[in-house]
Scaffold this active site. Sequence first.
Site, mmCIF file in Angstrom:
data_model
loop_
_atom_site.group_PDB
_atom_site.id
_atom_site.type_symbol
_atom_site.label_atom_id
_atom_site.label_comp_id
_atom_site.label_asym_id
_atom_site.label_seq_id
_atom_site.Cartn_x
_atom_site.Cartn_y
_atom_site.Cartn_z
ATOM 1 N N SER A 185 0.846 -1.196 0.000
ATOM 2 C CA SER A 185 0.000 0.000 0.000
ATOM 3 C C SER A 185 0.877 1.239 0.000
ATOM 4 O O SER A 185 1.954 1.249 0.603
ATOM 5 C CB SER A 185 -0.908 0.016 1.232
ATOM 6 O OG SER A 185 -1.580 1.257 1.340
ATOM 7 N N TYR B 119 -1.876 0.471 10.390
ATOM 8 C CA TYR B 119 -1.954 -0.066 9.028
ATOM 9 C C TYR B 119 -0.740 0.378 8.216
ATOM 10 O O TYR B 119 -0.130 -0.431 7.495
ATOM 11 C CB TYR B 119 -3.238 0.404 8.364
ATOM 12 C CG TYR B 119 -3.410 -0.098 6.950
ATOM 13 C CD1 TYR B 119 -3.763 -1.418 6.712
ATOM 14 C CD2 TYR B 119 -3.226 0.737 5.857
ATOM 15 C CE1 TYR B 119 -3.913 -1.893 5.420
ATOM 16 C CE2 TYR B 119 -3.385 0.274 4.562
ATOM 17 C CZ TYR B 119 -3.726 -1.042 4.349
ATOM 18 O OH TYR B 119 -3.871 -1.501 3.061
#
Length: 276
Positions: free
Chosen positions: A139, A151
């Site tokens: 990501s 995250y």
Amino acid sequence: MTVLAGKAVVITGAGQGLGRAFAVHAAAEGAAVVINDVDEPLAGQVADLITSRGGKAVVSAGPVQDPDQAEAMVGTCTAAFGRIDGLVNNAGIRYQAEIGQDDPRDMRELIEINVLGTLYCTNAAVRSMGRGSIVNLGSVAMVGQPTALTYSASKGAVASITAGAAAELHDKGIRVNAICPVAWTRMAAADTLAGPSGPPPETIAPLVTYLLSDHAARITGQLIRFANQKLHVMGQTSPREPVLEREAWDVDSIAEAFERQLVPEDPARVRWGVGR
């Protein structure tokens, strides 16, 4: 000839979203697929869809953060299909939380799934894999995303895993890459900084199939961004010019370097779009 004919691959988190799209596309291109998900009925539905279309698929349900399950997935693949040629570390979770308000239990669960799950599954696959391909789900959040600190940390770890594993496994003929996709999935819906938009998961699947195939024989150690029909390779962490050198540094000279040369723009001004 379909590009994955004769290959057997394991895809984690394949009960829905991106993982489901990857599994269906890989099977359509000739791969025999192990469908992993914590939701066994969903995994079964994907396997049934593939077999109803003439493909090969079996289920290995369970959490990737359990090392025994990681071993079981690989064992299922070799038992059912005689080999393992590919692994897609797709399983992952995300949530939004401000710094200071993050629940330690949520933080631990996310790191266990996103980071340890990737490590455990990679570890298990490599022991049984000859030449092959591993595709991780990265990501752009790896550079740091507001209200998604845990995250972001997990995807920074995935980028490091990708680079390190690619270098270590190169001589064994195992390629390791990561994709950083944009697609509208349940995970994307958890991103409160993004509106409800983005292409469907099926648009990302051809990239994963390519990376699993022999067509990508020279591609390893790459972070690949695929967003809104734009495809590019992302640079790994590296020095940014200028690199300053002095015989000696003190606080004043360091301060002057930062104020005048090293960080001329406001580093906090970052804008984010939809994506993993």
